[in-house]
Scaffold this active site. Structure first.
Site, PDB file in Angstrom:
ATOM      1  N   GLU A 287       0.819  -1.223   0.000  1.00 40.77           N
ATOM      2  CA  GLU A 287       0.000   0.000   0.000  1.00 40.77           C
ATOM      3  C   GLU A 287       0.850   1.269   0.000  1.00 40.77           C
ATOM      4  O   GLU A 287       0.682   2.132   0.858  1.00 40.77           O
ATOM      5  CB  GLU A 287      -0.904   0.022   1.241  1.00 40.77           C
ATOM      6  CG  GLU A 287      -1.819  -1.166   1.396  1.00 40.77           C
ATOM      7  CD  GLU A 287      -2.541  -1.164   2.744  1.00 40.77           C
ATOM      8  OE1 GLU A 287      -2.307  -0.261   3.573  1.00 40.77           O
ATOM      9  OE2 GLU A 287      -3.350  -2.085   2.969  1.00 40.77           O
ATOM     10  N   GLY A 289       2.014   4.957  -0.666  1.00 39.03           N
ATOM     11  CA  GLY A 289       1.383   6.218  -1.049  1.00 39.03           C
ATOM     12  C   GLY A 289       2.481   7.204  -1.412  1.00 39.03           C
ATOM     13  O   GLY A 289       2.761   7.478  -2.576  1.00 39.03           O
ATOM     14  N   ARG A 290       3.164   7.675  -0.348  1.00 38.18           N
ATOM     15  CA  ARG A 290       4.192   8.689  -0.518  1.00 38.18           C
ATOM     16  C   ARG A 290       5.226   8.332  -1.597  1.00 38.18           C
ATOM     17  O   ARG A 290       5.603   9.164  -2.409  1.00 38.18           O
ATOM     18  CB  ARG A 290       4.932   8.860   0.822  1.00 38.18           C
ATOM     19  CG  ARG A 290       5.919   9.995   0.837  1.00 38.18           C
ATOM     20  CD  ARG A 290       6.755   9.968   2.125  1.00 38.18           C
ATOM     21  NE  ARG A 290       6.019   9.647   3.307  1.00 38.18           N
ATOM     22  CZ  ARG A 290       5.456  10.532   4.133  1.00 38.18           C
ATOM     23  NH1 ARG A 290       5.589  11.817   3.915  1.00 38.18           N
ATOM     24  NH2 ARG A 290       4.795  10.133   5.196  1.00 38.18           N
ATOM     25  N   ARG A 326       2.409  20.163   5.893  1.00 40.27           N
ATOM     26  CA  ARG A 326       3.399  19.242   6.450  1.00 40.27           C
ATOM     27  C   ARG A 326       4.466  19.925   7.332  1.00 40.27           C
ATOM     28  O   ARG A 326       4.781  19.409   8.402  1.00 40.27           O
ATOM     29  CB  ARG A 326       4.055  18.409   5.346  1.00 40.27           C
ATOM     30  CG  ARG A 326       3.044  17.591   4.521  1.00 40.27           C
ATOM     31  CD  ARG A 326       3.707  16.524   3.662  1.00 40.27           C
ATOM     32  NE  ARG A 326       4.264  15.485   4.483  1.00 40.27           N
ATOM     33  CZ  ARG A 326       5.522  15.375   4.781  1.00 40.27           C
ATOM     34  NH1 ARG A 326       6.396  16.208   4.276  1.00 40.27           N
ATOM     35  NH2 ARG A 326       5.940  14.415   5.579  1.00 40.27           N
ATOM     36  N   TYR A 330       4.252  18.402  11.003  1.00 37.72           N
ATOM     37  CA  TYR A 330       5.261  17.379  11.336  1.00 37.72           C
ATOM     38  C   TYR A 330       6.684  17.934  11.352  1.00 37.72           C
ATOM     39  O   TYR A 330       7.634  17.167  11.259  1.00 37.72           O
ATOM     40  CB  TYR A 330       5.250  16.233  10.317  1.00 37.72           C
ATOM     41  CG  TYR A 330       3.898  15.757   9.885  1.00 37.72           C
ATOM     42  CD1 TYR A 330       3.105  14.980  10.729  1.00 37.72           C
ATOM     43  CD2 TYR A 330       3.425  16.043   8.619  1.00 37.72           C
ATOM     44  CE1 TYR A 330       1.868  14.527  10.311  1.00 37.72           C
ATOM     45  CE2 TYR A 330       2.189  15.591   8.193  1.00 37.72           C
ATOM     46  CZ  TYR A 330       1.412  14.841   9.049  1.00 37.72           C
ATOM     47  OH  TYR A 330       0.194  14.395   8.624  1.00 37.72           O
ATOM     48  N   CYS A 356      -2.808  33.766   9.362  1.00 38.90           N
ATOM     49  CA  CYS A 356      -2.566  34.388  10.663  1.00 38.90           C
ATOM     50  C   CYS A 356      -2.245  33.363  11.736  1.00 38.90           C
ATOM     51  O   CYS A 356      -3.037  33.142  12.654  1.00 38.90           O
ATOM     52  CB  CYS A 356      -3.785  35.209  11.063  1.00 38.90           C
ATOM     53  SG  CYS A 356      -4.119  36.461   9.843  1.00 38.90           S
ATOM     54  N   GLU A 357      -1.129  32.711  11.599  1.00 38.29           N
ATOM     55  CA  GLU A 357      -0.647  31.736  12.580  1.00 38.29           C
ATOM     56  C   GLU A 357       0.872  31.761  12.519  1.00 38.29           C
ATOM     57  O   GLU A 357       1.438  31.730  11.421  1.00 38.29           O
ATOM     58  CB  GLU A 357      -1.068  30.302  12.199  1.00 38.29           C
ATOM     59  CG  GLU A 357      -2.534  30.082  12.137  1.00 38.29           C
ATOM     60  CD  GLU A 357      -3.043  29.140  13.219  1.00 38.29           C
ATOM     61  OE1 GLU A 357      -2.252  28.686  14.062  1.00 38.29           O
ATOM     62  OE2 GLU A 357      -4.248  28.898  13.194  1.00 38.29           O
ATOM     63  N   TYR A 385       0.424  14.009   0.396  1.00 39.66           N
ATOM     64  CA  TYR A 385      -0.069  14.668   1.610  1.00 39.66           C
ATOM     65  C   TYR A 385       0.058  16.186   1.519  1.00 39.66           C
ATOM     66  O   TYR A 385       0.249  16.853   2.534  1.00 39.66           O
ATOM     67  CB  TYR A 385       0.638  14.110   2.850  1.00 39.66           C
ATOM     68  CG  TYR A 385       0.554  12.604   2.946  1.00 39.66           C
ATOM     69  CD1 TYR A 385      -0.670  11.988   3.198  1.00 39.66           C
ATOM     70  CD2 TYR A 385       1.676  11.801   2.714  1.00 39.66           C
ATOM     71  CE1 TYR A 385      -0.763  10.602   3.250  1.00 39.66           C
ATOM     72  CE2 TYR A 385       1.582  10.413   2.761  1.00 39.66           C
ATOM     73  CZ  TYR A 385       0.365   9.830   3.026  1.00 39.66           C
ATOM     74  OH  TYR A 385       0.275   8.461   3.073  1.00 39.66           O
TER      75      TYR A 385
HETATM   76  N1  LLP Z   1      -1.747   2.114   4.380  1.00 37.22           N
HETATM   77  C1  LLP Z   1      -2.299   2.585   5.509  1.00 37.22           C
HETATM   78  C2  LLP Z   1      -3.207   1.740   6.268  1.00 37.22           C
HETATM   79  C3  LLP Z   1      -1.956   3.886   5.954  1.00 37.22           C
HETATM   80  O1  LLP Z   1      -2.483   4.348   7.084  1.00 37.22           O
HETATM   81  C4  LLP Z   1      -1.070   4.687   5.193  1.00 37.22           C
HETATM   82  C5  LLP Z   1      -0.721   6.036   5.619  1.00 37.22           C
HETATM   83  C6  LLP Z   1      -0.545   4.142   3.992  1.00 37.22           C
HETATM   84  C7  LLP Z   1      -0.914   2.849   3.634  1.00 37.22           C
HETATM   85  C8  LLP Z   1       0.377   4.903   3.111  1.00 37.22           C
HETATM   86  O2  LLP Z   1       1.572   5.231   3.747  1.00 37.22           O
HETATM   87  P1  LLP Z   1       2.775   5.862   2.899  1.00 37.22           P
HETATM   88  O3  LLP Z   1       3.258   4.824   1.922  1.00 37.22           O
HETATM   89  O4  LLP Z   1       2.271   7.063   2.190  1.00 37.22           O
HETATM   90  O5  LLP Z   1       3.791   6.203   3.914  1.00 37.22           O
HETATM   91  N2  LLP Z   1       0.197  12.904   6.454  1.00 37.22           N
HETATM   92  C9  LLP Z   1       1.448  12.281   6.797  1.00 37.22           C
HETATM   93  C10 LLP Z   1       1.460  10.800   6.454  1.00 37.22           C
HETATM   94  C11 LLP Z   1       0.321  10.048   7.078  1.00 37.22           C
HETATM   95  C12 LLP Z   1       0.297   8.599   6.689  1.00 37.22           C
HETATM   96  C13 LLP Z   1      -0.940   7.935   7.142  1.00 37.22           C
HETATM   97  N3  LLP Z   1      -1.109   6.577   6.704  1.00 37.22           N
HETATM   98  C14 LLP Z   1       2.577  13.030   6.125  1.00 37.22           C
HETATM   99  O6  LLP Z   1       2.339  14.048   5.464  1.00 37.22           O
HETATM  100  O7  LLP Z   1       3.744  12.669   6.279  1.00 37.22           O
END
Ligand code: LLP
Length: 427
Positions: A287, A289-290, A326, A330, A356-357, A385
């Protein structure tokens, strides 16, 4: 500071010393003039290339890359990946609607994760006949069974187990420890699978894990999957043969640029997983994403002012924390480069937005190439993200988005209008 080095992991580059920053063959200066700023620009070619890296590294194993839609849920990106055979990891009914809108044929390649699914969301996913529900609690499994019975649809589920593995990352995006809200204690999982063996409406289809995000080493993935494989073997001995193991997402990138060999990173990750799953012959689900979309994207902003306050210099851009949260949320680092480079020495500045923060900053005490009001800057590695976590805070219209594919740019989301924003409200 440059956007790209010889082994650049990014699609952004200056074709000649005097030219503007480009995404592939398209000038970001031209895109900003055409579509305005702030503007998200993504390289479709890079996203597809990253997907291919996973497929190559795992060629020896039955697998499916289920893109985590939450990282960037643009319909055009969902479609792009669906067309290349990807599946999807979703965490809400809304994300399911996005997949169904962009690529209805991919419904059978969807896994549904998330700690709090509603009956309505479950019903919609059951009707769409998704690949698998990743179930995060016993109560959710009961709810799933009830909905499946009601709709008379046998449903495939995986337990999302919590392997109690520490993944070194920001505490807000680390998920694999027992103290976190995610998943089911791996020591409980066996009993739960046993308890539903032979169930009329539930098919134990797999097991899943997600230990966190922006993880830079392959080791925690290997450790988590070894624990999963042990569980899979135990279940097999008891006559419960799982068809899939879902390794979750989490593979990190290098936000500091420099030499980052994305293909090598994926290979190392794949080897760790492959080793840990020795003897498992079902399908591996991933899975990411990033890793697929972060480096493909930049947020282009215009410098409104350069302001001095005592010893500090603030570069104020027309993008703000509502467009890319981000850094504020973070303490994340995003490299910032000028779209057109000026002569002169870098200056130490804060790059901030107009919200305004005090938390509305993109960089603090950063050495930035010289910029003047009216110049464009690009915040790099913003494809994941970024837009997905944007908001209308301060009644700001969210940015437009452009996808660059094979040398051509196309608008995939128009800039919001005030009418869009006010539409749901009544006086
Ligand atoms: N699968 C599940 C169940 C997840 O909760 C997530 C991310 C992913 C896959 C994908 O993860 P990745 O491959 O993208 O690391 N907003 C934060 C990241 C939050 C990730 C939440 N879950 C940021 O900007 O760094």
């Amino acid at each position: 500071m440059t956007a790209e080095s010889a082994s650049s992991p990014r699609p952004f580059h200056y074709p000649q010393p005097g030219s503007a920053l480009h995404c592939g063959k398209v000038s970001l200066d031209a895109l900003a003039r055409r579509h305005g700023t702030p503007l998200y620009v993504y390289s479709a070619d890079q996203i597809v290339e990253r997907l291919r890296m996973f497929d190559e590294a795992l060629a020896g194993r039955d697998h499916l890359v289920c893109y985590a839609v939450k990282a960037n849920s643009a319909l055009a990106i969902v479609k792009l990946l669906a067309d290349k055979g990807a599946g999807f990891d979703i965490v809400s009914g809304g994300e399911l609607e996005r997949v169904l809108a962009a690529a209805p044929e991919a419904a059978g390649r969807v896994v549904f994760s998330g700690v709090g699914k509603t009956a309505a969301e479950i019903d919609r996913a059951l009707t769409a006949d998704i690949l698998e529900f990743n179930v995060e609690s016993e109560a959710e499994l009961e709810l799933l069974a009830a909905r499946a019975k009601k709709l008379k649809r046998k449903t495939r589920f995986a337990l999302r187990v919590n392997p109690d593995v520490f993944a070194e990352t920001h505490p807000y995006i680390s998920t694999g420890l027992r103290e976190h809200k995610f998943g089911i204690d791996i020591r409980r999982a066996l009993a739960i699978y046993r308890s539903v063996a032979g169930h009329r409406w539930l098919e134990p289809h797999g097991v899943s894990v997600h230990i966190g995000s922006q993880i830079r080493s392959a080791d925690p993935f290997g450790a988590a999957l070894e624990r999963l494989n042990k569980l899979v073997r135990q279940l097999r001995r008891e006559g419960i043969a799982l068809k899939s193991v879902d390794a979750g997402g989490g593979l990190g990138i290098d936000y500091h640029g420099g030499a980052f060999d994305a293909a090598a990173r994926v290979r190392e990750y794949a080897v760790a997983i492959d080793r840990a799953l020795e003897g498992f012959e079902g399908r591996l689900l991933l899975e990411p994403g990033r890793f697929l979309v972060a480096q493909a994207g930049a947020l282009v902003a215009r410098v409104l002012q350069v302001k001095r306050n005592g010893s500090k210099t603030f570069v104020i851009t027309d993008a703000a924390m509502n467009d890319l949260i981000r850094p504020a949320l973070y303490q994340a680092y995003h490299e910032i480069v000028p779209v057109k480079r000026r002569a002169g020495r870098p200056r130490t500045v804060d790059v901030v937005g107009p919200v305004c923060e005090t938390g509305d900053f993109f960089a603090r005490d950063r050495k930035l190439a010289p910029v003047e009001p009216g110049d464009l800057v690009a915040l790099l590695d913003a494809g994941a993200y970024g837009m997905a976590q944007s908001s209308n805070y301060n009644t700001r219209l969210r940015p437009a988005e452009v996808l660059v594919e094979g040398g051509k740019a196309r608008l995939i989301r128009r800039r919001e209008t005030m009418a869009d924003l006010l539409a749901p409200e009544m006086l």
